[in-house]
Design a protein around this motif. Structure first.
Motif, PDB file in Angstrom:
ATOM      1  N   LYS A 137       0.829  -1.213   0.000  1.00  0.00           N
ATOM      2  CA  LYS A 137       0.000   0.000   0.000  1.00  0.00           C
ATOM      3  C   LYS A 137       0.862   1.260   0.000  1.00  0.00           C
ATOM      4  N   LEU A 138       1.946   1.215   0.735  1.00  0.00           N
ATOM      5  CA  LEU A 138       2.828   2.398   0.793  1.00  0.00           C
ATOM      6  C   LEU A 138       3.742   2.486  -0.434  1.00  0.00           C
ATOM      7  N   ARG A 139       3.700   1.462  -1.280  1.00  0.00           N
ATOM      8  CA  ARG A 139       4.470   1.437  -2.536  1.00  0.00           C
ATOM      9  C   ARG A 139       5.951   1.657  -2.278  1.00  0.00           C
ATOM     10  N   THR A 140       6.467   0.882  -1.338  1.00  0.00           N
ATOM     11  CA  THR A 140       7.882   1.032  -0.993  1.00  0.00           C
ATOM     12  C   THR A 140       8.445  -0.329  -0.613  1.00  0.00           C
ATOM     13  N   ASN A 141       9.757  -0.505  -0.766  1.00  0.00           N
ATOM     14  CA  ASN A 141      10.370  -1.758  -0.304  1.00  0.00           C
ATOM     15  C   ASN A 141      11.135  -1.566   0.999  1.00  0.00           C
ATOM     16  N   ARG A 142      11.020  -0.348   1.554  1.00  0.00           N
ATOM     17  CA  ARG A 142      11.643  -0.111   2.859  1.00  0.00           C
ATOM     18  C   ARG A 142      10.713   0.801   3.662  1.00  0.00           C
ATOM     19  N   ILE A 143      10.347   0.352   4.840  1.00  0.00           N
ATOM     20  CA  ILE A 143       9.543   1.198   5.743  1.00  0.00           C
ATOM     21  C   ILE A 143      10.472   1.635   6.874  1.00  0.00           C
ATOM     22  N   ASP A 144      10.454   2.924   7.182  1.00  0.00           N
ATOM     23  CA  ASP A 144      11.452   3.441   8.118  1.00  0.00           C
ATOM     24  C   ASP A 144      11.162   3.074   9.575  1.00  0.00           C
ATOM     25  N   LEU A 145       9.866   2.949   9.898  1.00  0.00           N
ATOM     26  CA  LEU A 145       9.503   2.572  11.269  1.00  0.00           C
ATOM     27  C   LEU A 145       8.195   1.796  11.236  1.00  0.00           C
ATOM     28  N   ILE A 146       8.161   0.668  11.925  1.00  0.00           N
ATOM     29  CA  ILE A 146       6.873   0.021  12.200  1.00  0.00           C
ATOM     30  C   ILE A 146       6.761  -0.135  13.717  1.00  0.00           C
ATOM     31  N   ALA A 147       5.609   0.270  14.264  1.00  0.00           N
ATOM     32  CA  ALA A 147       5.378   0.178  15.698  1.00  0.00           C
ATOM     33  C   ALA A 147       4.157  -0.695  15.969  1.00  0.00           C
ATOM     34  N   VAL A 148       4.197  -1.382  17.079  1.00  0.00           N
ATOM     35  CA  VAL A 148       3.057  -2.209  17.480  1.00  0.00           C
ATOM     36  C   VAL A 148       1.945  -1.273  17.958  1.00  0.00           C
ATOM     37  N   HIS A 149       0.813  -1.320  17.270  1.00  0.00           N
ATOM     38  CA  HIS A 149      -0.277  -0.366  17.508  1.00  0.00           C
ATOM     39  C   HIS A 149      -1.007  -0.705  18.808  1.00  0.00           C
ATOM     40  N   ASN A 150      -1.002   0.257  19.717  1.00  0.00           N
ATOM     41  CA  ASN A 150      -1.731   0.108  20.991  1.00  0.00           C
ATOM     42  C   ASN A 150      -1.373  -1.179  21.731  1.00  0.00           C
ATOM     43  N   LEU A 151      -0.090  -1.564  21.643  1.00  0.00           N
ATOM     44  CA  LEU A 151       0.442  -2.708  22.409  1.00  0.00           C
ATOM     45  C   LEU A 151      -0.314  -4.009  22.130  1.00  0.00           C
ATOM     46  N   ARG A 152      -0.838  -4.161  20.947  1.00  0.00           N
ATOM     47  CA  ARG A 152      -1.637  -5.358  20.639  1.00  0.00           C
ATOM     48  C   ARG A 152      -0.706  -6.529  20.293  1.00  0.00           C
ATOM     49  N   ASP A 153      -0.823  -7.598  21.021  1.00  0.00           N
ATOM     50  CA  ASP A 153      -0.018  -8.805  20.776  1.00  0.00           C
ATOM     51  C   ASP A 153       1.477  -8.446  20.692  1.00  0.00           C
ATOM     52  N   THR A 154       1.922  -7.663  21.658  1.00  0.00           N
ATOM     53  CA  THR A 154       3.235  -7.022  21.568  1.00  0.00           C
ATOM     54  C   THR A 154       4.394  -8.005  21.343  1.00  0.00           C
ATOM     55  N   ALA A 155       4.456  -9.077  22.144  1.00  0.00           N
ATOM     56  CA  ALA A 155       5.627  -9.961  22.066  1.00  0.00           C
ATOM     57  C   ALA A 155       5.761 -10.571  20.667  1.00  0.00           C
ATOM     58  N   ASN A 156       4.647 -11.104  20.133  1.00  0.00           N
ATOM     59  CA  ASN A 156       4.700 -11.710  18.795  1.00  0.00           C
ATOM     60  C   ASN A 156       5.071 -10.700  17.727  1.00  0.00           C
ATOM     61  N   GLN A 157       4.439  -9.526  17.790  1.00  0.00           N
ATOM     62  CA  GLN A 157       4.669  -8.538  16.725  1.00  0.00           C
ATOM     63  C   GLN A 157       6.100  -7.979  16.797  1.00  0.00           C
ATOM     64  N   LEU A 158       6.605  -7.785  18.023  1.00  0.00           N
ATOM     65  CA  LEU A 158       7.984  -7.284  18.127  1.00  0.00           C
ATOM     66  C   LEU A 158       8.971  -8.311  17.568  1.00  0.00           C
ATOM     67  N   ALA A 159       8.681  -9.598  17.782  1.00  0.00           N
ATOM     68  CA  ALA A 159       9.569 -10.635  17.234  1.00  0.00           C
ATOM     69  C   ALA A 159       9.609 -10.529  15.706  1.00  0.00           C
ATOM     70  N   THR A 160       8.460 -10.329  15.097  1.00  0.00           N
ATOM     71  CA  THR A 160       8.408 -10.170  13.634  1.00  0.00           C
ATOM     72  C   THR A 160       9.191  -8.922  13.208  1.00  0.00           C
ATOM     73  N   LEU A 161       8.973  -7.837  13.949  1.00  0.00           N
ATOM     74  CA  LEU A 161       9.627  -6.567  13.576  1.00  0.00           C
ATOM     75  C   LEU A 161      11.150  -6.681  13.701  1.00  0.00           C
ATOM     76  N   ARG A 162      11.610  -7.417  14.714  1.00  0.00           N
ATOM     77  CA  ARG A 162      13.069  -7.577  14.849  1.00  0.00           C
ATOM     78  C   ARG A 162      13.649  -8.327  13.650  1.00  0.00           C
ATOM     79  N   GLY A 163      12.907  -9.332  13.185  1.00  0.00           N
ATOM     80  CA  GLY A 163      13.355 -10.072  12.001  1.00  0.00           C
ATOM     81  C   GLY A 163      13.422  -9.167  10.779  1.00  0.00           C
ATOM     82  N   LEU A 164      12.410  -8.328  10.623  1.00  0.00           N
ATOM     83  CA  LEU A 164      12.373  -7.410   9.468  1.00  0.00           C
ATOM     84  C   LEU A 164      13.512  -6.391   9.556  1.00  0.00           C
TER      85      LEU A 164
END
Ligand SMILES: NC(=O)c1ccc[n+]([C@@H]2O[C@H](COP(=O)([O-])OP(=O)(O)OC[C@H]3O[C@@H](n4cnc5c(N)ncnc54)[C@H](OP(=O)(O)O)[C@@H]3O)[C@@H](O)[C@H]2O)c1
Length: 310
Positions: A137-164
């Motif tokens: 949707k953002l038409r980009t291959n690099r996103i500068d920041l992704i944050a877990v929205h309103n702490l939802r499922d924080t541990a799982n999502q942070l693990a994904t973000l660290r991989g990215l």
């Protein structure tokens, strides 16, 4: 044009400026900035720095009619022309990611920007799928920041973000909230996790984040992003029809918007504010808060007393 002597003088002054900046971070007052110079903040993780004013896209970019696009395009064009870089969006803001992606592509400004979005999902698989959609949707291959929205499922999502982040597809990661009821949980995550950025609500008339969250961000070396810096327009209603107080001139604030934003970004934790901005004249106005002087701690107290007395 800058002459050679000025340039050499500026380079010689750099270490001094850097140590002054460190001292500044620990105590008020914030730095005085030369007129015309944009006040910037570092983003840990991304090894980058961005001006203190970004664009929030929560509502006005969510469901625009085709007739709204020229104004939105002008807004982002003015913002970028004035040196603005950070745009904050999220998958849950209706069509906002698509709208931002389309306009940024049309304007050809992707490389100048710092694009921030969020992930709001209930499992690792759902989060990963949503993130892949954000890239599209953002038409980009690099996103500068992704944050877990309103702490939802924080541990799982942070693990994904660290991989990215390790894969170089995102440059920084964090978590967000805009609700006092999540402050305790936010604090726990901030103590437990290595985050580049936290996002929280803070405004001249909504100062609870300054009690523990912003000082903790400072202590942990996390860049604070401030949502709802106008309290969704509440501050404009409170000051409607009132002339600017004399002290506004002491911080080079020519409008109420600049007063409110300069209060927010002068907190000692050195935050970045992301006001909702969907008009070109707002972009010009709000970017004015990224220039000139910021209030010191004494003036910040006066600003608080002023708003509390209304
Ligand atoms: N939990 C989270 O992660 C979370 C939660 C909330 C928000 N956010 C982020 O934070 C951003 C900011 O929040 P927000 O947009 O809801 O509220 P806000 O920034 O406090 O207020 C935005 C409103 O202020 C008005 N405005 C903006 N610039 C102005 C100016 N120069 N002069 C006069 N009025 C001006 C606009 O009103 P009009 O457009 O009506 O004219 C705009 O809708 C969001 O867009 C979103 O990106 C994140």
């Amino acid at each position: 044009m800058i002459d050679r002597r000025t340039l050499l003088g500026s380079i010689a002054a750099l270490p001094l400026a850097a140590s002054a900046a460190c001292a500044q971070e620990r105590s008020a007052p914030p730095p005085r900035t030369a007129p015309g110079t944009l006040i910037e903040r570092p983003i840990p993780g991304a090894n980058d720095q961005v001006p203190v004013i970004g664009v929030g896209t929560a509502r006005r970019y969510a469901d625009p009619a085709e007739a709204d696009f020229p104004e939105l395009r002008d807004t982002l064009a003015s913002f970028a022309k004035l040196g603005g870089r950070m745009i904050d969006t999220a998958p849950s803001y209706g069509q906002a990611e698509e709208v931002v992606g389309r306009l940024v592509e049309e304007l050809g400004i992707r490389d100048r920007l710092f694009l921030a979005t969020k992930v709001g999902a209930d499992s690792k698989a759902e989060g990963s799928a949503q993130i892949e959609q954000s890239f599209r949707k953002l038409r980009t291959n690099r996103i500068d920041l992704i944050a877990v929205h309103n702490l939802r499922d924080t541990a799982n999502q942070l693990a994904t973000l660290r991989g990215l982040k390790e894969a170089g597809r995102i440059r920084s990661l964090g978590v967000t909230t805009s609700s006092d009821s999540q402050y305790e949980a936010l604090e726990a995550v901030m103590r437990r996790e290595a985050l580049d950025v936290i996002q929280v609500d803070y405004a001249l008339d909504n100062r609870n984040a300054a009690e523990r969250i912003l000082p903790l961000a400072q202590e942990r070396g996390m860049a604070p992003m401030i949502n709802l810096p106008f309290g969704r327009g509440r501050l404009f209603e409170a000051t409607q029809g009132r002339p600017l107080p004399d002290w506004a001139a002491e911080i080079d604030a020519a409008t109420w918007a600049q007063v409110f934003l300069k209060y927010v970004v002068s907190h000692p934790s050195r935050p970045i504010a992301i006001p909702g901005m969907a008009r070109a004249r707002y972009a010009t106005d709000n970017m004015g808060a990224a220039r000139g002087r910021l209030p010191d701690s004494a003036l910040r107290r006066r600003m608080e007393a002023f708003i509390d007395a209304l």
